[in-house]
Design an enzyme around this catalytic site. Structure first.
Site, mmCIF file in Angstrom:
data_model
loop_
_atom_site.group_PDB
_atom_site.id
_atom_site.type_symbol
_atom_site.label_atom_id
_atom_site.label_comp_id
_atom_site.label_asym_id
_atom_site.label_seq_id
_atom_site.Cartn_x
_atom_site.Cartn_y
_atom_site.Cartn_z
ATOM 1 N N HIS A 57 -2.719 -4.687 2.495
ATOM 2 C CA HIS A 57 -3.869 -4.190 3.236
ATOM 3 C C HIS A 57 -4.156 -4.017 4.399
ATOM 4 O O HIS A 57 -5.086 -3.469 4.846
ATOM 5 C CB HIS A 57 -4.720 -5.561 2.749
ATOM 6 C CG HIS A 57 -6.257 -5.676 3.021
ATOM 7 N ND1 HIS A 57 -7.025 -4.357 2.743
ATOM 8 C CD2 HIS A 57 -7.188 -6.346 3.600
ATOM 9 C CE1 HIS A 57 -8.385 -4.771 2.913
ATOM 10 N NE2 HIS A 57 -8.487 -5.988 3.486
ATOM 11 N N ARG A 93 -14.445 -6.913 9.071
ATOM 12 C CA ARG A 93 -14.526 -6.027 8.121
ATOM 13 C C ARG A 93 -15.749 -6.188 7.455
ATOM 14 O O ARG A 93 -16.182 -4.947 6.692
ATOM 15 C CB ARG A 93 -13.271 -6.247 6.982
ATOM 16 C CG ARG A 93 -12.059 -5.876 7.288
ATOM 17 C CD ARG A 93 -10.923 -6.160 5.961
ATOM 18 N NE ARG A 93 -9.496 -5.913 6.456
ATOM 19 C CZ ARG A 93 -8.894 -4.948 6.687
ATOM 20 N NH1 ARG A 93 -9.639 -3.922 6.180
ATOM 21 N NH2 ARG A 93 -7.494 -4.858 6.751
ATOM 22 N N ASN A 123 -8.282 -2.929 -2.497
ATOM 23 C CA ASN A 123 -9.560 -2.670 -2.096
ATOM 24 C C ASN A 123 -9.966 -1.144 -2.038
ATOM 25 O O ASN A 123 -11.054 -0.884 -2.422
ATOM 26 C CB ASN A 123 -9.812 -3.060 -0.624
ATOM 27 C CG ASN A 123 -9.038 -2.358 0.409
ATOM 28 O OD1 ASN A 123 -8.097 -2.247 0.429
ATOM 29 N ND2 ASN A 123 -9.984 -1.866 1.610
ATOM 30 N N HIS A 124 -8.970 -0.350 -2.051
ATOM 31 C CA HIS A 124 -9.382 1.266 -2.219
ATOM 32 C C HIS A 124 -9.276 1.675 -3.751
ATOM 33 O O HIS A 124 -10.056 2.810 -3.921
ATOM 34 C CB HIS A 124 -8.012 2.067 -1.344
ATOM 35 C CG HIS A 124 -8.536 2.246 -0.003
ATOM 36 N ND1 HIS A 124 -9.351 3.383 0.573
ATOM 37 C CD2 HIS A 124 -8.251 1.297 1.233
ATOM 38 C CE1 HIS A 124 -9.398 3.045 1.786
ATOM 39 N NE2 HIS A 124 -8.754 1.809 2.168
ATOM 40 N N ASP A 180 0.874 -1.180 -0.149
ATOM 41 C CA ASP A 180 -0.111 0.007 0.256
ATOM 42 C C ASP A 180 0.893 1.250 -0.046
ATOM 43 O O ASP A 180 1.737 1.218 0.793
ATOM 44 C CB ASP A 180 -0.860 -0.048 1.240
ATOM 45 C CG ASP A 180 -1.832 -0.966 1.599
ATOM 46 O OD1 ASP A 180 -1.333 -2.207 1.312
ATOM 47 O OD2 ASP A 180 -2.922 -0.888 1.869
ATOM 48 N N ASP A 211 -3.892 -0.218 -3.554
ATOM 49 C CA ASP A 211 -3.931 0.809 -2.710
ATOM 50 C C ASP A 211 -3.000 2.110 -2.888
ATOM 51 O O ASP A 211 -2.148 2.618 -2.190
ATOM 52 C CB ASP A 211 -3.887 0.457 -1.057
ATOM 53 C CG ASP A 211 -5.265 -0.039 -0.665
ATOM 54 O OD1 ASP A 211 -6.196 -0.664 -1.250
ATOM 55 O OD2 ASP A 211 -5.261 -0.494 0.605
ATOM 56 N N HIS A 234 -0.902 4.667 -0.560
ATOM 57 C CA HIS A 234 -2.130 5.543 -0.344
ATOM 58 C C HIS A 234 -1.729 7.070 -0.641
ATOM 59 O O HIS A 234 -1.951 7.892 0.592
ATOM 60 C CB HIS A 234 -2.191 5.423 1.315
ATOM 61 C CG HIS A 234 -3.391 3.967 1.468
ATOM 62 N ND1 HIS A 234 -4.651 4.045 1.429
ATOM 63 C CD2 HIS A 234 -2.898 2.836 2.075
ATOM 64 C CE1 HIS A 234 -4.910 2.960 1.506
ATOM 65 N NE2 HIS A 234 -4.086 2.312 2.171
ATOM 66 N N HIS A 291 -3.604 -8.425 -3.039
ATOM 67 C CA HIS A 291 -3.864 -7.299 -1.878
ATOM 68 C C HIS A 291 -4.272 -7.632 -0.742
ATOM 69 O O HIS A 291 -3.538 -7.539 0.447
ATOM 70 C CB HIS A 291 -4.856 -6.253 -2.489
ATOM 71 C CG HIS A 291 -4.889 -5.128 -1.627
ATOM 72 N ND1 HIS A 291 -3.918 -4.174 -1.623
ATOM 73 C CD2 HIS A 291 -5.931 -4.759 -0.644
ATOM 74 C CE1 HIS A 291 -4.245 -3.128 -0.464
ATOM 75 N NE2 HIS A 291 -5.186 -3.623 0.124
ATOM 76 N N ASP A 303 -6.330 7.245 -1.743
ATOM 77 C CA ASP A 303 -7.204 7.702 -0.429
ATOM 78 C C ASP A 303 -6.253 7.800 0.756
ATOM 79 O O ASP A 303 -5.023 7.253 0.755
ATOM 80 C CB ASP A 303 -7.955 6.177 -0.163
ATOM 81 C CG ASP A 303 -9.497 6.259 -0.930
ATOM 82 O OD1 ASP A 303 -9.643 7.279 -1.356
ATOM 83 O OD2 ASP A 303 -9.962 5.312 -0.878
ATOM 84 N N ARG A 304 -6.686 8.566 1.655
ATOM 85 C CA ARG A 304 -6.246 8.867 2.863
ATOM 86 C C ARG A 304 -4.982 9.958 2.600
ATOM 87 O O ARG A 304 -4.663 10.723 3.438
ATOM 88 C CB ARG A 304 -5.531 7.908 3.516
ATOM 89 C CG ARG A 304 -6.760 6.862 3.960
ATOM 90 C CD ARG A 304 -6.566 6.424 5.362
ATOM 91 N NE ARG A 304 -7.847 5.490 5.982
ATOM 92 C CZ ARG A 304 -7.692 4.122 5.851
ATOM 93 N NH1 ARG A 304 -6.814 3.532 5.061
ATOM 94 N NH2 ARG A 304 -8.655 3.271 6.099
#
Length: 434
Positions: free
Chosen positions: A322, A295, A164-165, A103, A132, A105, A216, A135-136
């Site tokens: 993840h 989750r 997943n993002h 990730d 990923d 991000h 992921h 995001d964030r």
């Protein structure tokens, strides 16, 4: 231990106030990218992140340039299978090394450092990114575009998997949608839709040198057996489908290859069950396969599942991502990812590793007590590619100032307790949009 960690201090770079030449960037008429274009793109994104407000981003990468790039990348990704075979063993008998990244991000400056520290993608150095990208962090768009450009430049050396993002639901909650709208204004909705379409094209997994499986989230279940039974009565009556309910069992690579990945928010049932598992599942210290209740999507899989999968396909490693420090601190029995990685399962056939490449994560945090984690990447080397070499690194300092694009004080940190009804609705809405 069969790995080594790099304990170098946090890297730092000096801000530059002079704009790079040749702005705005333009998409080449022939669509062929060069090493010089990659250098200019990286320099432009670094400079603009430090010196321009988000609303002026089109002065760096105008919509036509973005459009040409994302379409070219989408066309490449569309042709790749769900599980990509990464073959670094050259015909000359000399294998290339493979860098695996977790990730990131939207932490652009850490990604730029990672690329340079590992050695940029080349004919002799493959890269597998494990999802990923957005995001964030405040620079998800720049990060995603930069990696797409590398994919276009070296399509058989750079592999981008989905996280997943890379979904409608997550990007609407964790900032990427608002980031795109802030940066492209009136054209933001179109840019966002094109990014979502590109997310749909991203492969779900890879197998490196026939020895290493990367995805992921991790492992996935087999599809339930469905039998067709026609009820008695008049001809033409609809076929009734009855699923034979059986205990959860691991899925096969053949099932993964046939799964339908072209959906933004994979449901946890029906034909999209496997993508949902691949993107959202987590390892467990306890044996067995069970629903991931925390989750609300995906699975928890134990060391026995890892051993079964590795043995069945003659693999040595599973590398998944993840989980950052926020998620991992809530997982009993598993070690943290403070160094950017964790060896979660050690079984007779091999190992399961969690790899996280975003240091000092998350960028925006509601408390002063930060995790201060390192990020890491893995280098796999010939001849067997089964001995991971870990490289940990700190966050780039100083990190440019930026505003968050999501309510980080109230949003759940580790993707828990998902609003599944909203997830399904978001997917349906996009499917009806142009």
């Amino acid at each position: 231990m069969d790995s080594s960690a790099d304990d170098s201090p946090s890297p730092s770079i000096l801000p530059t106030t002079d704009p790079p030449p040749d702005l705005p960037l333009t998409w080449p008429k022939d669509g062929a990218l060069t090493a010089d274009f990659l250098r200019r793109l990286t320099s432009a994104f670094d400079w603009s992140s430090r010196n321009l407000p988000a609303s002026e981003f089109p002065s760096v990468l105008p919509f036509p340039a973005f459009n040409g790039l994302v379409l070219a990348a989408s066309n490449l990704l569309h042709r790749e299978p769900n599980c990509v075979a990464v073959d670094p063993c050259g015909t000359d008998g000399e294998g290339s090394e493979v860098v695996v990244v977790g990730d990131v991000h939207g932490q652009l400056h850490d990604v730029i450092f990672l690329l340079g520290d590992a050695g940029f993608p080349s004919e002799r150095r493959f890269f597998v990114f494990n999802g990923d990208y957005v995001d964030r962090g405040a620079w998800g768009l720049e990060t995603f575009v930069l990696l797409l450009a590398w994919k276009i430049y070296l399509p058989n050396r750079v592999f981008l998997l989905r996280g997943n993002h890379e979904s409608k639901y997550c990007t609407s909650v964790y900032g990427f949608e608002q980031e795109v709208l802030a940066k492209y204004g009136d054209q933001g909705k179109s840019v966002y839709r094109k990014c979502l379409r590109c997310f749909e094209e991203l492969p779900l997994a890879s197998i490196i040198a026939g020895s290493v499986f990367t995805a992921h989230g991790g492992l996935f279940r087999t599809m339930p057996v469905v039998s067709s039974k026609r009820s008695k009565g008049k001809k033409g009556r609809k076929v009734i489908l009855n699923a034979d309910i059986k205990p959860l069992a691991l899925g096969s690579l053949e099932e993964l290859s046939k799964a339908r990945r072209m959906v933004l928010d994979p449901p946890w049932e029906g034909s999209n069950l496997i993508p949902g598992d691949v993107l959202w599942s987590d390892p467990s210290a306890s044996p067995g396969l069970s629903p991931n209740e925390e989750r609300g999507i995906g699975l928890l899989f134990g060391p026995d599942c890892t051993a079964e999968f590795l043995k069945k396909y003659h693999l040595k490693l599973i590398i998944r991502s993840h989980e950052g420090p926020d998620a991992r601190e809530k997982r009993p029995g598993l070690t943290g990812v403070q160094e950017g990685y964790s060896v979660d399962h050690v079984v007779e056939p091999g190992k399961l590793i969690t790899l996280f490449s975003a240091p000092d994560y998350p960028q925006f945090q509601a408390t002063d007590d930060r995790y201060k984690n390192k990020g890491a990447y893995i280098v796999l080397q010939p001849p067997d590619y089964a001995t991971p070499i870990f490289h940990s690194f700190g966050a780039i300092t100083p990190r440019p100032k930026a505003n968050a694009y999501y309510d980080y004080e109230n949003v759940i940190d580790s993707d828990e307790e998902l609003d599944l009804a909203s997830m399904s609705t978001n997917s349906s809405v996009l499917g009806n949009s142009s």
